[in-house]
Scaffold this motif. Structure first.
Motif, PDB file in Angstrom:
ATOM      1  N   THR A  79       0.958  -1.092   0.100  1.00 24.53           N
ATOM      2  CA  THR A  79       0.021   0.160   0.051  1.00 24.53           C
ATOM      3  C   THR A  79       0.681   1.207   0.012  1.00 24.53           C
ATOM      4  N   PRO A  80       0.421   2.375  -0.132  1.00 24.06           N
ATOM      5  CA  PRO A  80       1.092   3.646  -0.178  1.00 24.06           C
ATOM      6  C   PRO A  80       1.896   3.906   1.206  1.00 24.06           C
ATOM      7  N   ASP A  81       1.264   3.550   2.066  1.00 18.57           N
ATOM      8  CA  ASP A  81       1.952   3.598   3.411  1.00 18.57           C
ATOM      9  C   ASP A  81       2.630   2.574   3.948  1.00 18.57           C
ATOM     10  N   ASP A  82       2.671   1.252   3.440  1.00 15.80           N
ATOM     11  CA  ASP A  82       3.503   0.305   3.741  1.00 15.80           C
ATOM     12  C   ASP A  82       3.746  -0.550   2.621  1.00 15.80           C
ATOM     13  N   CYS A  83       4.950  -0.377   1.883  1.00 18.29           N
ATOM     14  CA  CYS A  83       5.459  -0.887   0.727  1.00 18.29           C
ATOM     15  C   CYS A  83       6.924  -1.253   0.835  1.00 18.29           C
ATOM     16  N   VAL A  84       7.171  -1.943  -0.190  1.00 15.98           N
ATOM     17  CA  VAL A  84       8.728  -2.219  -0.366  1.00 15.98           C
ATOM     18  C   VAL A  84       9.394  -1.264  -1.401  1.00 15.98           C
ATOM     19  N   LYS A  85      10.263  -0.564  -1.054  1.00 18.43           N
ATOM     20  CA  LYS A  85      10.945   0.154  -2.020  1.00 18.43           C
ATOM     21  C   LYS A  85      12.004  -0.262  -2.811  1.00 18.43           C
ATOM     22  N   SER A  86      12.717  -1.165  -2.185  1.00 18.13           N
ATOM     23  CA  SER A  86      13.758  -1.724  -3.300  1.00 18.13           C
ATOM     24  C   SER A  86      14.178  -3.207  -2.516  1.00 18.13           C
ATOM     25  N   ILE A  87      14.821  -3.905  -3.621  1.00 12.68           N
ATOM     26  CA  ILE A  87      15.274  -5.198  -3.148  1.00 12.68           C
ATOM     27  C   ILE A  87      16.768  -5.245  -3.656  1.00 12.68           C
ATOM     28  N   HIS A  88      17.632  -5.339  -2.973  1.00  8.81           N
ATOM     29  CA  HIS A  88      19.081  -5.724  -3.302  1.00  8.81           C
ATOM     30  C   HIS A  88      19.622  -6.965  -3.447  1.00  8.81           C
ATOM     31  N   VAL A  89      20.298  -7.549  -4.237  1.00 12.52           N
ATOM     32  CA  VAL A  89      20.951  -8.872  -4.047  1.00 12.52           C
ATOM     33  C   VAL A  89      22.232  -9.003  -3.845  1.00 12.52           C
ATOM     34  N   PHE A  90      23.212  -9.551  -3.225  1.00 12.75           N
ATOM     35  CA  PHE A  90      24.287  -9.580  -3.254  1.00 12.75           C
ATOM     36  C   PHE A  90      25.018 -11.070  -2.900  1.00 12.75           C
ATOM     37  N   ASN A  91      26.403 -11.187  -3.605  1.00 11.25           N
ATOM     38  CA  ASN A  91      26.794 -12.379  -3.377  1.00 11.25           C
ATOM     39  C   ASN A  91      28.367 -12.434  -2.732  1.00 11.25           C
ATOM     40  N   GLU A  92      28.796 -13.374  -2.470  1.00  8.68           N
ATOM     41  CA  GLU A  92      30.176 -13.524  -1.655  1.00  8.68           C
ATOM     42  C   GLU A  92      31.273 -13.667  -2.638  1.00  8.68           C
ATOM     43  N   LYS A  93      31.297 -14.458  -3.706  1.00  8.46           N
ATOM     44  CA  LYS A  93      32.493 -14.522  -4.401  1.00  8.46           C
ATOM     45  C   LYS A  93      32.410 -14.060  -5.701  1.00  8.46           C
ATOM     46  N   ASN A  94      31.392 -13.589  -6.356  1.00 11.03           N
ATOM     47  CA  ASN A  94      31.624 -13.261  -7.753  1.00 11.03           C
ATOM     48  C   ASN A  94      32.306 -11.818  -7.732  1.00 11.03           C
ATOM     49  N   PRO A  95      33.075 -11.435  -8.905  1.00 12.29           N
ATOM     50  CA  PRO A  95      33.754 -10.094  -9.110  1.00 12.29           C
ATOM     51  C   PRO A  95      33.088  -8.965  -8.539  1.00 12.29           C
ATOM     52  N   GLN A  96      31.749  -9.069  -8.946  1.00 10.52           N
ATOM     53  CA  GLN A  96      30.894  -7.889  -8.430  1.00 10.52           C
ATOM     54  C   GLN A  96      30.039  -8.254  -7.333  1.00 10.52           C
ATOM     55  N   PRO A  97      30.176  -7.950  -6.116  1.00  8.97           N
ATOM     56  CA  PRO A  97      29.101  -8.368  -5.097  1.00  8.97           C
ATOM     57  C   PRO A  97      27.650  -8.140  -4.976  1.00  8.97           C
ATOM     58  N   GLY A 105       7.577  -0.351  -5.446  1.00 13.53           N
ATOM     59  CA  GLY A 105       6.505   0.797  -4.791  1.00 13.53           C
ATOM     60  C   GLY A 105       5.161  -0.018  -4.852  1.00 13.53           C
ATOM     61  N   PRO A 106       4.134   0.852  -4.482  1.00 17.16           N
ATOM     62  CA  PRO A 106       2.879   0.456  -4.299  1.00 17.16           C
ATOM     63  C   PRO A 106       2.407   0.045  -5.571  1.00 17.16           C
ATOM     64  N   TRP A 107       2.939   0.771  -6.608  1.00 16.67           N
ATOM     65  CA  TRP A 107       2.181   0.588  -7.983  1.00 16.67           C
ATOM     66  C   TRP A 107       2.900  -0.942  -8.395  1.00 16.67           C
ATOM     67  N   ALA A 108       3.445  -1.568  -7.777  1.00 18.72           N
ATOM     68  CA  ALA A 108       4.330  -2.962  -8.305  1.00 18.72           C
ATOM     69  C   ALA A 108       3.276  -3.931  -8.145  1.00 18.72           C
ATOM     70  N   GLY A 109       2.340  -3.838  -7.063  1.00 17.63           N
ATOM     71  CA  GLY A 109       0.742  -4.870  -6.817  1.00 17.63           C
ATOM     72  C   GLY A 109       1.695  -5.855  -5.838  1.00 17.63           C
ATOM     73  N   ARG A 130      14.313  -2.949   1.476  1.00 17.52           N
ATOM     74  CA  ARG A 130      14.197  -1.947   1.935  1.00 17.52           C
ATOM     75  C   ARG A 130      12.691  -1.401   1.812  1.00 17.52           C
ATOM     76  N   LEU A 131      12.164  -1.399   3.118  1.00 16.35           N
ATOM     77  CA  LEU A 131      10.620  -1.001   3.430  1.00 16.35           C
ATOM     78  C   LEU A 131      10.455   0.591   3.446  1.00 16.35           C
ATOM     79  N   SER A 132       9.117   1.010   3.038  1.00 11.82           N
ATOM     80  CA  SER A 132       8.694   2.289   3.102  1.00 11.82           C
ATOM     81  C   SER A 132       9.031   3.098   4.448  1.00 11.82           C
TER      82      SER A 132
END
Length: 155
Positions: A79-97, A105-109, A130-132
């Motif tokens: 919802t506009p008041d309670d949503c996920v702003k972003s999701i980030h993925v990391f790994n331990e051994k790739n050249p780019q972590p 955002g709330p428009w994502a459904g 990261r949440l709202s």
């Protein structure tokens, strides 16, 4: 002595070629746990990271690291008041972590992303949402890779 046309074209071609040489940045071939922690802190800053609310569906054993399916979902009403702003993925051994950043955002459904990633070796994969309310939630999974990706053999 005046410059000949041939000398001028040779000099101009040399300057042009020198301007097209890419600048190479050297990075380690394999990331380290310290690089993983640095990449995470670059995203979350000094904010505390809690465990829970995030679900990471990734096979615990993959035969080929070139294409590893992964789905990340977060418990959120989106919802506009309670949503996920972003999701980030990391790994331990790739050249780019930091291997993925998804902005929602709330428009994502719904708070869910699916993709395929490359894994260089057996390692830990971390997903952080990261949440709202600017809180951060994480989950980690260990993945065993039998045929590594992200590597090149030196001849």
């Amino acid at each position: 002595m005046p410059t000949t046309r041939r000398q001028f074209l040779s000099l101009a071609g040399g300057i042009t070629a020198a301007g097209t040489i890419p600048i190479v940045t050297l990075r380690p071939l394999e990331a380290t746990p310290a690089m993983l922690n640095t990449a995470i802190r670059n995203v979350v800053g000094e904010a505390p990271i809690r465990t829970g609310r995030v679900k990471l569906d990734i096979p615990p054993l993959v035969e080929n690291g070139n294409t590893v399916p992964m789905t990340i979902s977060v418990a959120s009403p989106m919802t506009p008041d309670d949503c996920v702003k972003s999701i980030h993925v990391f790994n331990e051994k790739n050249p780019q972590p930091n291997i993925g950043n998804f902005h929602l955002g709330p428009w994502a459904g719904r708070a869910q992303v699916s993709t395929r990633i490359r894994l260089a070796d057996t390692q830990k994969v971390v997903a952080i949402a990261r949440l709202s309310d600017d809180s951060f939630w994480q989950v980690a999974a260990d993945v065993v890779v039998t045929l590594a990706a992200c590597t090149e053999e030196m001849n």
